[in-house]
Design a protein around this motif. Structure first.
Motif, PDB file in Angstrom:
ATOM      1  N   ARG A  75       0.845  -1.197   0.000  1.00 53.56           N
ATOM      2  CA  ARG A  75       0.000   0.000   0.000  1.00 53.56           C
ATOM      3  C   ARG A  75       0.876   1.241   0.000  1.00 53.56           C
ATOM      4  N   VAL A  76       0.613   2.144  -0.949  1.00 51.59           N
ATOM      5  CA  VAL A  76       1.352   3.401  -1.069  1.00 51.59           C
ATOM      6  C   VAL A  76       0.320   4.514  -1.181  1.00 51.59           C
ATOM      7  N   GLY A  77       0.510   5.585  -0.431  1.00 53.41           N
ATOM      8  CA  GLY A  77      -0.444   6.682  -0.408  1.00 53.41           C
ATOM      9  C   GLY A  77      -0.329   7.621  -1.600  1.00 53.41           C
ATOM     10  N   SER A  78      -0.901   8.785  -1.448  1.00 56.41           N
ATOM     11  CA  SER A  78      -0.892   9.825  -2.478  1.00 56.41           C
ATOM     12  C   SER A  78       0.249  10.805  -2.231  1.00 56.41           C
ATOM     13  N   ARG A  79       0.680  11.465  -3.316  1.00 61.83           N
ATOM     14  CA  ARG A  79       1.749  12.461  -3.273  1.00 61.83           C
ATOM     15  C   ARG A  79       3.026  11.891  -2.646  1.00 61.83           C
ATOM     16  N   VAL A  80       3.302  10.632  -2.978  1.00 65.19           N
ATOM     17  CA  VAL A  80       4.508   9.931  -2.526  1.00 65.19           C
ATOM     18  C   VAL A  80       5.530   9.993  -3.652  1.00 65.19           C
ATOM     19  N   LYS A  81       6.803  10.155  -3.303  1.00 66.99           N
ATOM     20  CA  LYS A  81       7.868  10.152  -4.302  1.00 66.99           C
ATOM     21  C   LYS A  81       8.829   9.017  -3.963  1.00 66.99           C
ATOM     22  N   ILE A  82       8.891   8.027  -4.849  1.00 67.31           N
ATOM     23  CA  ILE A  82       9.771   6.883  -4.658  1.00 67.31           C
ATOM     24  C   ILE A  82      10.787   6.901  -5.789  1.00 67.31           C
TER      25      ILE A  82
ATOM     26  N   THR B 293       3.342  -0.668   4.273  1.00 66.30           N
ATOM     27  CA  THR B 293       2.372   0.399   4.025  1.00 66.30           C
ATOM     28  C   THR B 293       3.112   1.726   4.111  1.00 66.30           C
ATOM     29  N   ILE B 294       2.982   2.531   3.067  1.00 64.01           N
ATOM     30  CA  ILE B 294       3.605   3.848   2.989  1.00 64.01           C
ATOM     31  C   ILE B 294       2.475   4.869   2.892  1.00 64.01           C
ATOM     32  N   GLU B 295       2.371   5.740   3.894  1.00 66.51           N
ATOM     33  CA  GLU B 295       1.290   6.718   3.912  1.00 66.51           C
ATOM     34  C   GLU B 295       1.567   7.889   2.955  1.00 66.51           C
ATOM     35  N   ASP B 296       0.642   8.833   2.897  1.00 65.77           N
ATOM     36  CA  ASP B 296       0.735   9.991   2.010  1.00 65.77           C
ATOM     37  C   ASP B 296       1.992  10.818   2.290  1.00 65.77           C
ATOM     38  N   GLY B 297       2.501  11.437   1.230  1.00 69.11           N
ATOM     39  CA  GLY B 297       3.548  12.442   1.361  1.00 69.11           C
ATOM     40  C   GLY B 297       4.919  11.925   1.740  1.00 69.11           C
ATOM     41  N   VAL B 298       5.168  10.648   1.589  1.00 70.77           N
ATOM     42  CA  VAL B 298       6.458  10.059   1.973  1.00 70.77           C
ATOM     43  C   VAL B 298       7.445  10.163   0.819  1.00 70.77           C
ATOM     44  N   PHE B 299       8.726  10.388   1.155  1.00 68.42           N
ATOM     45  CA  PHE B 299       9.831  10.363   0.184  1.00 68.42           C
ATOM     46  C   PHE B 299      10.696   9.142   0.476  1.00 68.42           C
ATOM     47  N   VAL B 300      11.022   8.381  -0.578  1.00 67.33           N
ATOM     48  CA  VAL B 300      11.924   7.234  -0.444  1.00 67.33           C
ATOM     49  C   VAL B 300      13.041   7.412  -1.461  1.00 67.33           C
ATOM     50  N   GLY B 301      14.279   7.520  -0.974  1.00 66.89           N
ATOM     51  CA  GLY B 301      15.435   7.750  -1.839  1.00 66.89           C
ATOM     52  C   GLY B 301      15.834   6.515  -2.636  1.00 66.89           C
ATOM     53  N   PRO B 302      16.689   6.712  -3.637  1.00 70.78           N
ATOM     54  CA  PRO B 302      17.081   5.618  -4.530  1.00 70.78           C
ATOM     55  C   PRO B 302      17.755   4.471  -3.802  1.00 70.78           C
ATOM     56  N   HIS B 303      17.452   3.268  -4.264  1.00 69.03           N
ATOM     57  CA  HIS B 303      18.061   2.020  -3.789  1.00 69.03           C
ATOM     58  C   HIS B 303      17.690   1.659  -2.357  1.00 69.03           C
ATOM     59  N   ALA B 304      16.694   2.306  -1.770  1.00 69.44           N
ATOM     60  CA  ALA B 304      16.228   1.893  -0.440  1.00 69.44           C
ATOM     61  C   ALA B 304      15.549   0.535  -0.552  1.00 69.44           C
TER      62      ALA B 304
END
Length: 196
Positions: free
Chosen positions: A53-60, A71-82
């Motif tokens: 599950r990934v929320g809205s306005r997320v940048k992966i 589960t990743i909620e709204d507005g989360v940033f996940v950097g490369p290769h995490a």
């Protein structure tokens, strides 16, 4: 809003749900029963295991692995290769030498709360919660819960201080008391809950 934009090289299972205005880039795989909200950006070469599950306005960012149970909620940033794990006792085989199947292990869930940021090459060991607007430094190995606004770094990751919702580091280090701290960059006052 416009429908999602999915690059022709991406593989998206028909049972996955991708929200409006979400962009999915080259060579990403999104498996069955994945739900990704609207206005999100999914970078090149990412993997989303079944049921994520990934929320809205997320940048992966590119080459992120998100395994079942996350589960990743709204507005989360996940950097490369995490990388997000989901098995606390991983094995390829059972004690009798047979290959493990889905019925031979238990998914341990992970939750990333609203507005959190995870740096490049971080590893998130399953079974934890990363708090609202928390920040995980690049290369960290997170093995326990991160409090709201917490800044963790290292291997294993340890609480080094706190960050403002704007992303700037707040003055002072870890605390056991509830405190209000003022951001030197934007002036916002953030209430930090003490951690034991």
């Amino acid at each position: 809003m416009r429908p999602a934009i999915i690059h022709p090289t991406a593989t998206v299972d028909p049972q996955a749900q991708i929200g409006d205005d979400t962009r999915v880039w080259h060579w990403t795989q999104i498996r069955e029963d994945v739900v990704i909200g609207s206005e999100s950006i999914i970078g090149k070469g990412c993997y989303f295991d079944a049921g994520v599950r990934v929320g809205s306005r997320v940048k992966i960012q590119s080459n992120v692995s998100v395994f079942r149970g996350v589960t990743i909620e709204d507005g989360v940033f996940v950097g490369p290769h995490a990388c997000f794990t989901n098995d606390k006792t991983p094995r390829a085989i059972n004690p009798d030498g047979t290959l493990k199947g889905l019925e031979d292990w238990t998914v341990t869930p992970t939750l990333v709360k609203y507005g959190a940021s995870i740096g490049a090459n971080a590893t998130i060991v399953c079974g934890i919660t990363i708090g609202r607007f928390a920040m995980v430094a690049a290369g960290s190995v997170v093995t326990r819960d991160v409090p709201d606004y917490g800044l963790v770094m290292g291997n294993p990751a340890r609480l080094a201080g706190y960050v403002c919702p704007c992303g700037s580091r707040l003055p002072g280090g870890p605390t056991r008391q509830t405190e209000a701290r003022t951001c030197p960059a934007c002036g916002r006052v953030t209430v930090i809950e003490g951690n034991s």
